[in-house]
Design a protein around this motif. Structure first.
Motif, PDB file in Angstrom:
ATOM      1  N   ASN A 181      -8.612  -7.232  -1.220  1.00 28.69           N
ATOM      2  CA  ASN A 181      -9.312  -7.033   0.042  1.00 28.69           C
ATOM      3  C   ASN A 181     -10.550  -7.935   0.150  1.00 28.69           C
ATOM      4  N   ASN A 198      -0.308  -1.109  -5.315  1.00 29.27           N
ATOM      5  CA  ASN A 198      -1.509  -0.519  -4.728  1.00 29.27           C
ATOM      6  C   ASN A 198      -2.774  -1.186  -5.246  1.00 29.27           C
ATOM      7  N   SER A 199      -2.788  -1.502  -6.550  1.00 29.74           N
ATOM      8  CA  SER A 199      -3.961  -2.150  -7.149  1.00 29.74           C
ATOM      9  C   SER A 199      -4.151  -3.552  -6.592  1.00 29.74           C
ATOM     10  N   LYS A 220      -5.188  -9.387   4.372  1.00 31.68           N
ATOM     11  CA  LYS A 220      -6.136  -8.607   3.578  1.00 31.68           C
ATOM     12  C   LYS A 220      -7.105  -9.510   2.815  1.00 31.68           C
ATOM     13  N   GLU A 255       0.803  -1.218   0.000  1.00 25.08           N
ATOM     14  CA  GLU A 255       0.000   0.000   0.000  1.00 25.08           C
ATOM     15  C   GLU A 255       0.838   1.270   0.000  1.00 25.08           C
ATOM     16  N   ASN A 292      -6.829  -7.865 -14.031  1.00 28.26           N
ATOM     17  CA  ASN A 292      -6.506  -8.168 -12.630  1.00 28.26           C
ATOM     18  C   ASN A 292      -5.410  -9.222 -12.481  1.00 28.26           C
ATOM     19  N   LYS A 327      -5.630  -3.381  -3.115  1.00 28.03           N
ATOM     20  CA  LYS A 327      -7.042  -2.982  -3.137  1.00 28.03           C
ATOM     21  C   LYS A 327      -7.946  -4.110  -3.639  1.00 28.03           C
ATOM     22  N   LEU A 328      -7.528  -4.764  -4.731  1.00 32.45           N
ATOM     23  CA  LEU A 328      -8.356  -5.817  -5.331  1.00 32.45           C
ATOM     24  C   LEU A 328      -8.417  -7.078  -4.469  1.00 32.45           C
TER      25      LEU A 328
END
Length: 611
Positions: free
Chosen positions: A331, A324-325, A354, A243, A313, A328-329
């Motif tokens: 999570n 970062n992607s 996560k 992150e 993805n 986030k994906l």
């Protein structure tokens, strides 16, 4: 490491020198001296060198508000060879006693902030316990990598058996300093299509090359180009701290580079090099001529064959935006990691708190078997399994299946289907040298650039083409301990290559004496590794693998060639110190140590190692 001048006569009071006076004192060296992996000698002795910005020495009785003075201990509180972290009120310093003399400098390694008091003191320098960087105790200068900055040093004197440190308050707070650098003497338009030095790549090799040139007094134009959109950043952290933003990871700011006349061209890809005309062509058609060229393009992901490459993805971890992607994906979703490289495993570890599930696919039966051995690899796999990571070993990806273009499943060649919302591919890398195939610069069969020109038995990092140098992950270079050319894709080694190349460009061929050093962090635990263990034929384990508190010695024939540890600092830095001094550690000695139950204690080997 490097040698030293003859030792001056001991004096009771250390005199604070201004930076300019210090530079004049080192006759025949560059303004900053030469770092020990590359230099023959280095001043070290009774004088305490100040790194303060003042150009006039302050008298000892001066009571400036910018300085603090404190009595920190009795003169007999420290024995020779000891270090102590002391509090001055406005900050802390590292107090050192060696050969009957006291010195003081910053107490944190500028790289990642490791407490240097837990490091290794030897022959005029302190080696960081975490990643092996070395700092001269007289000057604070960085002598071995990783890291870009040096340490501030503070005046020390003895009065009535009390050791007194006088320090600049700002230096106490910053705990680091940059070496002075020259500026470009010419007025340059950024659109000018000529640079005296052109650096391709903005990783540690390229950045250290540029900074070393300026530190050594180079005053002509330097251009550093990169395909990245950001100024230089700490790429090893991408897989450990998903992150983190580019700004949080940056090594040098744009302002820093501008202040030192290091021009940075971002999002500029080189597609061709004409060594006859000394000209580089970029993807956008722009051409730039050079006098000296340094190629440090690093590596790129190893290509994989599978169906469904258009599915979204799926990531190769290359940029802060990628990391970062992924974070986030993932999570509360299903994450799949393809490959058991250090990068892949670090990502898997980072995602466990996560993601809903984390699966790892590997083609080998045990992770890290080639690098760390089967026993260590199995112990690390147990750590992952205890943190809900599922392994699918001896397997490969057959197909990525998506829904409306988004990843939903990963199909293995075994037929197993894994639910997946995000996938990270960390299955190894290859050198990023495709643009050199028609250049005349020699590449080996795997695409690595060979650098082997030696001047007076010293390395130059120069290719088969005069004026063209290379370093970092892309090179095969002469490695004296093995008496052959090797590729060592370590972050630390890239720093070394950058400095050696810069000195070579200035006609100062230098000797590489560094010990390879790398680290990997997973679940709050760190593997540290020093040496070059390729081709090891035995592993001697001391400690407890189940508790992940161990030392692993990698041997080849009858010699120790590398060491790895978990929770045994500073053992790896201590072994690096022994190997860096040119001594060898015998397999029989380590085996005897194990029989005596002295796990991790090799202090006696520092004096008894063989030449």
């Amino acid at each position: 490491m490097g040698g030293c001048f003859s030792k001056p006569k001991p004096v009771e009071v250390k005199v604070e020198l201004s930076l300019l006076d210090k530079e004049k004192e080192v006759d025949g060296l560059s303004p900053n001296g030469k770092a020990s992996p590359f230099a023959d000698c280095r001043p070290n002795g009774a004088l305490g060198h100040s790194s303060d910005d003042d150009t006039t020495p302050l008298p000892l009785h001066h009571k400036s508000r910018d300085y603090i003075e404190a009595s920190v201990c009795h003169v007999k509180d420290l024995e020779n060879g000891q270090m102590r972290e002391v509090d001055l009120g406005s900050g802390r310093a590292l107090l050192i006693k060696e050969h009957g003399e006291f010195s003081a400098m910053g107490h944190k390694c500028p790289h990642y902030g490791a407490p240097l008091v837990k490091g290794v003191l030897s022959k005029g320098h302190v080696r960081c316990p975490w990643h092996g960087a070395c700092f001269n105790i007289a000057t604070g200068d960085i002598e071995d990598f990783p890291g870009l900055d040096s340490l501030p040093t503070f005046q020390v004197r003895v009065e009535k058996d009390k050791v007194i440190i006088r320090a600049n308050k700002q230096a106490l707070q910053s705990q680091k300093r940059s070496k002075p650098m020259a500026r470009c003497s010419a007025v340059i338009n950024s659109n000018t299509s000529f640079s005296h030095v052109l650096i391709i790549g903005s990783g540690p090799a390229g950045l250290v090359c540029a900074e070393t040139l300026r530190q050594e007094g180079f005053t002509d134009r330097i251009v550093m180009c990169t395909t990245d959109r950001h100024p230089p950043y700490d790429r090893p952290k991408l897989s450990k701290s998903l992150e983190s933003t580019a700004e949080q990871l940056r090594l040098r700011s744009t302002d820093f580079l501008q202040d030192h006349d290091i021009e940075l061209f971002t999002e500029k890809e080189v597609v061709a090099i004409d060594v006859k005309t000394q000209c580089v062509t970029f993807e956008d058609g722009f051409r730039m001529e050079y006098r000296k060229l340094f190629i440090a393009t690093g590596s790129k992901p190893k290509p994989m064959n599978y169906k469904g490459k258009d599915i979204r993805n799926v990531f190769y971890l290359r940029t802060p935006e990628d990391a970062n992607s992924v974070a986030k994906l993932a999570n509360n979703k299903n994450a799949v990691i393809v490959g058991t490289s250090f990068v892949g495993m670090e990502v898997a570890a980072a995602l466990t708190d996560k993601a809903h599930s984390v699966s790892v696919i590997g083609i080998e039966p045990v992770t890290f078997k080639k690098a760390l051995g089967e026993k260590v690899g199995k112990a690390i796999m147990k750590l992952f399994e205890a943190n809900r990571v599922k392994f699918y070993m001896l397997n490969e990806v057959s197909e990525m299946i998506g829904h409306h273009g988004q990843l939903k499943e990963v199909v293995l060649k075994s037929g197993k289907v894994l639910r997946a919302d995000v996938c990270v591919i960390g299955a190894g890398s290859v050198p990023a040298t495709g643009f050199l195939k028609q250049s005349g610069i020699h590449l080996d069969s795997k695409g690595f650039i060979t650098v082997n020109k030696v001047v007076c038995k010293r390395e130059t990092m120069q290719t088969n083409v005069d004026g063209v140098f290379a370093g970092g992950d892309v090179v095969m270079f002469p490695f004296p301990p093995r008496n052959k050319k090797v590729n060592i894709p370590h972050w630390q080694m890239a720093h070394v290559h950058g400095r050696v190349a810069a000195l070579s460009m200035m006609g100062r061929a230098s000797e590489i004496k560094t010990v390879p050093y790398f680290w990997s962090a997973m679940f709050g635990k760190t593997i540290r590794y020093a040496g070059y263990g390729d081709g090891f034929d035995d592993v001697i384990i001391q400690g407890d693998l189940d508790d992940l508190r161990f030392v692993a010695f990698y041997t080849r024939s009858e010699e120790v060639v590398a060491v790895a540890s978990m929770n045994y600092d500073p053992i790896v830095s201590r072994v690096a110190e022994v190997l860096g001094s040119g001594k060898t550690i015998k397999k029989r000695d380590v085996e005897m140590l194990a029989r005596l139950g002295k796990t991790g204690d090799i202090s006696w080997l520092i004096d008894k190692g063989s030449q």
